[in-house]
Design a protein around this motif. Structure first.
Motif, PDB file in Angstrom:
ATOM      1  N   PRO A  69      -1.386   9.949  -1.065  1.00 24.46           N
ATOM      2  CA  PRO A  69      -0.001   8.999  -1.647  1.00 24.46           C
ATOM      3  C   PRO A  69       1.082   9.327  -1.090  1.00 24.46           C
ATOM      4  CG  PRO A  69      -1.700  10.081  -3.826  1.00 24.46           C
ATOM      5  CD  PRO A  69      -1.876  10.071  -2.740  1.00 24.46           C
ATOM      6  N   GLU A  70       0.632  11.396  -0.225  1.00 24.76           N
ATOM      7  CA  GLU A  70       0.944  12.208   0.671  1.00 24.76           C
ATOM      8  C   GLU A  70       2.064  10.657   1.623  1.00 24.76           C
ATOM      9  OE1 GLU A  70       3.031  14.246   0.055  1.00 24.76           O
ATOM     10  OE2 GLU A  70       2.152  14.736  -2.007  1.00 24.76           O
ATOM     11  N   ASN A  71       1.170  10.391   2.057  1.00 22.59           N
ATOM     12  CA  ASN A  71       1.132   8.726   2.785  1.00 22.59           C
ATOM     13  C   ASN A  71       2.309   8.055   2.819  1.00 22.59           C
ATOM     14  OD1 ASN A  71      -0.731  10.784   4.839  1.00 22.59           O
ATOM     15  ND2 ASN A  71      -2.650   9.552   4.094  1.00 22.59           N
ATOM     16  N   ASP A  72       2.471   8.000   1.874  1.00 23.99           N
ATOM     17  CA  ASP A  72       3.144   6.922   2.388  1.00 23.99           C
ATOM     18  C   ASP A  72       4.727   7.395   0.767  1.00 23.99           C
ATOM     19  OD1 ASP A  72       0.759   4.826   2.368  1.00 23.99           O
ATOM     20  OD2 ASP A  72       0.069   5.022   0.130  1.00 23.99           O
ATOM     21  N   LYS A  73       5.133   8.152   1.591  1.00 21.95           N
ATOM     22  CA  LYS A  73       6.104   9.025   0.760  1.00 21.95           C
ATOM     23  C   LYS A  73       7.771   8.264   1.623  1.00 21.95           C
ATOM     24  CE  LYS A  73       5.158  13.206  -1.025  1.00 21.95           C
ATOM     25  NZ  LYS A  73       5.516  14.926  -0.799  1.00 21.95           N
ATOM     26  N   GLY A  74       7.657   7.797   2.675  1.00 20.78           N
ATOM     27  CA  GLY A  74       8.408   7.181   3.534  1.00 20.78           C
ATOM     28  C   GLY A  74       8.381   6.057   3.046  1.00 20.78           C
ATOM     29  N   ILE A  75       7.687   5.149   2.413  1.00 14.18           N
ATOM     30  CA  ILE A  75       8.119   3.659   2.042  1.00 14.18           C
ATOM     31  C   ILE A  75       9.031   2.973   1.285  1.00 14.18           C
ATOM     32  CG2 ILE A  75       6.998   1.071   1.617  1.00 14.18           C
ATOM     33  CD1 ILE A  75       4.614   2.505   3.266  1.00 14.18           C
ATOM     34  N   THR A  76       9.824   2.254   0.499  1.00 12.71           N
ATOM     35  CA  THR A  76      10.284   2.507   0.189  1.00 12.71           C
ATOM     36  C   THR A  76      10.513   0.788  -0.460  1.00 12.71           C
ATOM     37  OG1 THR A  76      12.676   1.563   1.962  1.00 12.71           O
ATOM     38  CG2 THR A  76      12.890   4.059   0.819  1.00 12.71           C
ATOM     39  N   ASN A  77      10.297  -0.356   0.468  1.00  7.35           N
ATOM     40  CA  ASN A  77       9.463  -2.054  -0.039  1.00  7.35           C
ATOM     41  C   ASN A  77       8.852  -1.356  -0.938  1.00  7.35           C
ATOM     42  OD1 ASN A  77       8.623  -4.008  -0.037  1.00  7.35           O
ATOM     43  ND2 ASN A  77       9.970  -4.277   1.400  1.00  7.35           N
ATOM     44  N   ALA A  78       9.130  -1.965  -2.071  1.00  9.51           N
ATOM     45  CA  ALA A  78       8.088  -2.222  -3.653  1.00  9.51           C
ATOM     46  C   ALA A  78       6.648  -2.632  -3.158  1.00  9.51           C
ATOM     47  CB  ALA A  78       8.460  -2.572  -4.611  1.00  9.51           C
ATOM     48  N   LYS A  79       6.476  -4.199  -2.155  1.00 11.93           N
ATOM     49  CA  LYS A  79       5.076  -4.840  -2.268  1.00 11.93           C
ATOM     50  C   LYS A  79       4.946  -4.156  -1.088  1.00 11.93           C
ATOM     51  CE  LYS A  79       7.614  -9.223  -2.767  1.00 11.93           C
ATOM     52  NZ  LYS A  79       7.734 -10.689  -2.624  1.00 11.93           N
ATOM     53  N   ILE A  80       5.135  -3.767   0.108  1.00 13.46           N
ATOM     54  CA  ILE A  80       4.570  -2.941   0.999  1.00 13.46           C
ATOM     55  C   ILE A  80       3.486  -2.048   0.284  1.00 13.46           C
ATOM     56  CG2 ILE A  80       4.219  -1.300   2.569  1.00 13.46           C
ATOM     57  CD1 ILE A  80       6.808  -3.501   3.963  1.00 13.46           C
ATOM     58  N   LEU A  81       4.388  -1.307  -0.515  1.00 12.40           N
ATOM     59  CA  LEU A  81       4.027   0.283  -1.252  1.00 12.40           C
ATOM     60  C   LEU A  81       2.410  -0.122  -2.230  1.00 12.40           C
ATOM     61  CD1 LEU A  81       4.362   3.279  -2.197  1.00 12.40           C
ATOM     62  CD2 LEU A  81       5.428   2.900  -3.716  1.00 12.40           C
ATOM     63  N   LYS A  82       2.757  -1.059  -2.822  1.00 14.78           N
ATOM     64  CA  LYS A  82       2.040  -1.526  -4.123  1.00 14.78           C
ATOM     65  C   LYS A  82       0.563  -2.239  -2.966  1.00 14.78           C
ATOM     66  CE  LYS A  82       0.762  -5.173  -7.434  1.00 14.78           C
ATOM     67  NZ  LYS A  82      -0.689  -5.044  -6.949  1.00 14.78           N
ATOM     68  N   ALA A  83       0.785  -2.552  -2.036  1.00 13.85           N
ATOM     69  CA  ALA A  83       0.240  -3.485  -1.130  1.00 13.85           C
ATOM     70  C   ALA A  83      -1.358  -1.856  -0.721  1.00 13.85           C
ATOM     71  CB  ALA A  83       0.295  -3.448  -0.245  1.00 13.85           C
ATOM     72  N   LYS A  84      -0.405  -1.067   0.105  1.00 13.77           N
ATOM     73  CA  LYS A  84      -0.980   0.023   0.360  1.00 13.77           C
ATOM     74  C   LYS A  84      -1.704   1.263  -0.066  1.00 13.77           C
ATOM     75  CE  LYS A  84       1.547   0.394   4.830  1.00 13.77           C
ATOM     76  NZ  LYS A  84       0.638   1.091   5.561  1.00 13.77           N
ATOM     77  N   ARG A  85      -1.206   1.076  -1.473  1.00 16.45           N
ATOM     78  CA  ARG A  85      -1.980   1.635  -2.658  1.00 16.45           C
ATOM     79  C   ARG A  85      -3.070   1.235  -3.341  1.00 16.45           C
ATOM     80  NH1 ARG A  85      -3.562   1.243  -7.848  1.00 16.45           N
ATOM     81  NH2 ARG A  85      -2.597   2.583  -9.510  1.00 16.45           N
ATOM     82  N   ASP A  86      -3.266   0.198  -2.742  1.00 10.91           N
ATOM     83  CA  ASP A  86      -4.769  -0.347  -3.999  1.00 10.91           C
ATOM     84  C   ASP A  86      -5.191  -0.589  -2.435  1.00 10.91           C
ATOM     85  OD1 ASP A  86      -3.614  -0.146  -5.652  1.00 10.91           O
ATOM     86  OD2 ASP A  86      -2.570  -2.938  -6.411  1.00 10.91           O
ATOM     87  N   ALA A  87      -5.358  -0.598  -1.218  1.00 13.55           N
ATOM     88  CA  ALA A  87      -6.057  -0.661   0.151  1.00 13.55           C
ATOM     89  C   ALA A  87      -7.063   0.588   0.006  1.00 13.55           C
ATOM     90  CB  ALA A  87      -4.994  -0.642   1.289  1.00 13.55           C
ATOM     91  N   GLY A  88      -8.291   0.179   0.875  1.00  9.28           N
ATOM     92  CA  GLY A  88      -8.826   1.510   1.554  1.00  9.28           C
ATOM     93  C   GLY A  88      -9.717   1.343   0.259  1.00  9.28           C
ATOM     94  N   LEU A  89     -10.457   2.806   0.243  1.00  8.68           N
ATOM     95  CA  LEU A  89     -11.479   2.820   0.030  1.00  8.68           C
ATOM     96  C   LEU A  89     -11.413   2.995  -1.691  1.00  8.68           C
ATOM     97  CD1 LEU A  89     -13.989   4.843   1.536  1.00  8.68           C
ATOM     98  CD2 LEU A  89     -14.447   2.516   1.510  1.00  8.68           C
ATOM     99  N   SER A  90     -11.928   3.058  -2.881  1.00  5.53           N
ATOM    100  CA  SER A  90     -11.857   3.392  -4.254  1.00  5.53           C
ATOM    101  C   SER A  90     -13.313   4.272  -4.867  1.00  5.53           C
ATOM    102  CB  SER A  90     -10.934   2.278  -5.261  1.00  5.53           C
ATOM    103  OG  SER A  90     -11.868   0.899  -5.236  1.00  5.53           O
TER     104      SER A  90
END
Length: 820
Positions: free
Chosen positions: A776-797
């Motif tokens: 989550p540290e990598n997304d601190k600068g993102i303010t757009n909620a849609k972009i932030l949500k898309a990045k949150r769920d992207a990648g490995l889990s």
């Protein structure tokens, strides 16, 4: 030597004495000859005398007289002759119908002057009647067998006598004589069996005087056969003085000491003795008589009520009975008794040191008859000690013994510790304090016990300490001011303290006295309560089951405490509370405002508003009591409350995983919960059910093991000791010790994950945790909620499973790794 002249004088004196003795002897001889002659005359004329005596009586009566043998004794009553008549019977003309013999005498004998016979009159020195019955009878139609004397009324002044004798009697004696007077119309019945009655009569211009020595047994002295006899089965013995006034047609009777049932009485009485005057007035006074002895002299209907009580020491008493022998019904009865320093024994206990003047009257309302409905009992200036509690009464009255009503004013002032002798100690036990009571009461009387009194007045209690046993509830410094009015009970002040609470209360209960006895469950005590501090833990036991066994068993032994316990349990409270500081176990709130209704089986929380730190808690709902448990059904709304404070206050709601030690933040919460309150005031195991929605913000997980365990396996280089977050929303269902978590997304400073499944307070945890590897540290600068949500769920889990381990602790298991 004696002189010749003296000797001559002495001889002459002896001759004179001798001559006088000769003359006296001759006169005595003549008298004896005449007396013997009269005796011989009487003995040879017995049949004529019997005939004359029968004629004398028959000319005066309308009926029949029978006389047996007539004997004359010359020497038995010398110098009087003794005439004896046996088997005398007097019947009226209707004897064959009613079979009531007016007179039946076994023996009648008289001492008469023999010389009076020569003047055609008999002067009777003594008249004795033995083994006789005098039976006066009046039937339902008003006919009386005394009509046998009707000729006395009808006889004309100039009517010629058939008999040659006239009789005067001055001394009469009755031995074994029964006197009966029965009047069916007037419902009166008098029956006296006299063993010995002597009457000495002297005549004068106003009438006559008589001295009467009497010993008689009262079979019946009944003025109203429906009410019973006075002095029944009592012996009356003593000397009576009687006076007859011919102008007033009245007999007056007085006895200074007449024994009635073995008790000495002063008796005064008057009896009308004419057709126009049949009034009587009897007054009896004694200076010392036992209560039961006095009551036994009254009629059955009065006696049965007075015998409900007893007095240990003798009393003085005065009784006045007035009436009209020709009038049907009860006479007027007025009794006054003085009681001093006595012990009054009643069904409900003993009143010691009692002093009063008692008064009984059966004609309280004038011209309203004599009897139970018009009867009154007064206890003037009554004072005494009941169970060591001193009290006084004024204007104490009992009206209408048919449907008794009692009223009066009671005052008392005492140490409340004395109430321990009234209440069972397992119900109420008083330690100290003062009580001041002044109440005017009016009540029904059932079996001479006061029932359902309606009272007005006040009860004040000052600085009292006591224990309410069935709830093990201790109260101290109690100050109580109660005011009873005709329409309500006013609680002017009720201040008290418990170990951790202080109360200041005022209130009222409408229609209190009516409901108190008939429908205590409908009593509503409306109270305004101000508390500097209240600890609910002290009162939660009011919800628990009553103590059974000894407490309730003993309460039955003392009616007051048992009834009070039932009334307290049944009554209702409508409470308006303002509490400066509210404590419940670890919970502390301030500035609490509450509106609560408490009844016999439930508590309705209409409103509770509590300030909790900078936030507030609002509660509404119900707590319902049954025989074994207490169920609650609550709606709770929490706003802006510190989550740590909330969890700490309620013991983490039973959770061993999420506690006040490993989470911070401000929470808003809406929940609808129901469950069971245990006897200790906590939650019964696995009883909590309901739903919960919350929003937790600006918080952190601190040393939170579930997140630490995930972090160590997936991100060993990240710091999971303190994981911060901005906002967490949750929707839970709670049932049977388990929390069913709807899918929720949790974003924090270390990792983002999704959570759903079941979390169990005890066992049965089964959580699905989807952890996203992106930092989550990598997304601190993102303010757009849609972009932030898309990045949150992207990648490995990584998919984890949280389940119970063998040691009972929650274990994390890796199930899969996937990419999106």
């Amino acid at each position: 030597m004696e002189s010749k002249a003296g000797l001559v004088s002495k001889i002459k004196g002896n001759r004179i004495l001798f001559n006088l003795l000769k003359i006296f002897g001759m006169l005595l001889l003549v008298s004896v000859i005449l007396y013997l002659g009269l005796g011989l005359y009487f003995s040879t004329h017995e049949d004529k005398m019997k005939k004359d005596l029968t004629a004398l009586v028959n000319e005066k009566i309308s009926g029949e007289i029978k006389i047996g043998d007539l004997d004359v004794s010359l020497f038995q009553g010398f110098p009087s002759l003794t005439i004896q008549v046996k088997d005398v019977i007097v019947k009226d003309s209707l004897w064959n119908i009613h079979k009531r013999t007016l007179l039946k005498a076994g023996k009648v004998y008289a001492k008469v002057s023999p010389w009076a016979i020569l003047s055609k009159s008999i002067t009777v020195d003594n008249l004795t009647i033995e083994n006789a019955t005098v039976d006066i009878y009046v039937d339902d139609n008003g006919y009386s067998n005394v009509s046998v004397f009707s000729k006395l009324k009808d006889k004309k002044p100039d009517e010629k006598k058939k008999s040659t004798l006239d009789v005067g009697i001055d001394n009469i004696r009755f031995t074994a004589v029964t006197f009966i007077s029965e009047n069916h119309i007037k419902k009166k019945n008098f029956n006296f069996k006299t063993s010995d009655l002597k009457v000495l009569i002297s005549h004068n211009d106003q009438g006559w005087n008589a001295t009467i020595d009497v010993k008689t047994f009262v079979n019946s002295m009944t003025f109203n056969t429906l009410k019973g006899s006075f002095a029944k089965n009592k012996i009356i013995e003593g000397e009576i003085n009687a006076v007859y006034n011919s102008s007033k047609k009245q007999i007056g009777i007085y006895s200074k000491e007449l024994e009635i049932g073995g008790n000495p009485f002063e008796v005064k009485a008057t009896f009308g003795a004419s057709k126009t005057n049949s009034l009587f007035n009897i007054t009896l006074f004694t200076s010392s008589v036992q209560w039961k002895e006095a009551s036994s002299l009254l009629s059955d209907n009065i006696q049965s009520k007075l015998n409900k009580f007893d007095l240990l020491k003798p009393i003085d008493a005065r009784c006045e009975i007035k009436g009209n022998m020709k009038v049907k019904g009860n006479p007027s009865i007025h009794v006054i008794a003085n009681v001093k320093d006595n012990e009054l024994i009643a069904k409900r206990g003993i009143i010691r040191n009692c002093t009063f003047t008692g008064e009984f009257i059966n004609s309280y309302v004038k011209n309203n008859g004599f009897g139970d409905p018009n009867t009154a009992i007064f206890l003037h200036d009554f004072k005494g000690d009941y169970n060591e509690i001193p009290f006084t009464t004024k204007d104490f009255k009992v009206f209408n013994l048919k449907k008794p009503v009692v009223s009066g004013l009671v005052k008392t002032n005492f140490d409340v510790g004395k109430l321990n002798s009234v209440f069972n100690k397992d119900a109420l036990h008083f330690l100290k304090g003062k009580a001041d009571v002044s109440v005017q009461f009016k009540a029904n009387v059932v079996d001479l016990n006061i029932s359902k009194p309606f009272i007005t007045g006040f009860v004040n209690v000052d600085k009292a300490d006591f224990t309410y046993g069935p709830r093990n509830f201790n109260i101290k410094n109690c100050n109580l001011k109660l005011e009873f009015t005709p329409d309500k009970l006013n609680v002017r002040a009720f201040d008290f303290e418990t170990q951790s609470s202080k109360f200041h209360m005022k209130g009222y209960a409408g229609n209190f006295m009516n409901l108190y006895y008939d429908n205590p469950e409908k009593i509503v005590l409306n109270c305004d309560i101000n508390c500097p501090q209240i600890d609910l833990s002290e009162f939660i036991y009011l919800l628990s089951s009553k103590k059974q066994g000894k407490s309730e068993k003993n309460a039955k032994g003392k009616g007051s405490s048992g009834f009070l316990e039932r009334t307290i349990s049944s009554s209702n409270l409508a409470l308006n509370l303002n509490i400066d500081k509210l404590i419940y176990k670890k919970f502390t709130g301030t500035n609490t405002v509450a509106k609560i209704a408490i009844s016999n089986d439930n508590i309705i929380i209409q409103k509770v508003a509590i300030q909790k730190g900078r936030g507030n808690v609002n509660i509404e709902g119900e707590v319902k009591h049954n025989s074994k448990t207490d169920h609650f059904n609550l709606k709770v709304k929490v706003a802006k409350v510190d989550i740590r404070d909330l969890l700490y206050s309620f013991d983490n709601f039973g959770s061993a995983t999420i506690t006040h030690r490993n989470i911070t933040g401000i929470i808003d919460l809406n929940t609808h919960l129901n469950g069971i309150i245990a006897d200790n005031g906590g939650l019964a195991k696995n009883s909590l059910k309901g739903d919960l929605q919350f929003n937790l913000r600006n918080g952190a997980f601190i040393d939170f093991k579930p997140i630490e365990n995930v972090g160590k396996k997936v991100f060993p280089k990240r710091n999971f000791k303190k994981v911060t977050f901005e906002n967490i929303n949750g929707d839970f269902k709670i049932n049977n010790g388990r929390v069913y978590i709807s899918p929720m997304k949790i974003n924090n400073s270390v990792l983002n994950f999704d959570l759903s499944g079941v979390y169990a307070f005890q066992s049965g945890t089964d959580l699905n945790i989807e952890v996203y590897l992106r930092n989550p540290e990598n997304d601190k600068g993102i303010t757009n909620a849609k972009i932030l949500k898309a990045k949150r769920d992207a990648g490995l889990s990584v998919h984890f499973k949280a389940v119970d381990g063998p040691d009972g602790k929650v274990k994390m298991q890796v199930r899969s790794l996937k990419a999106k």
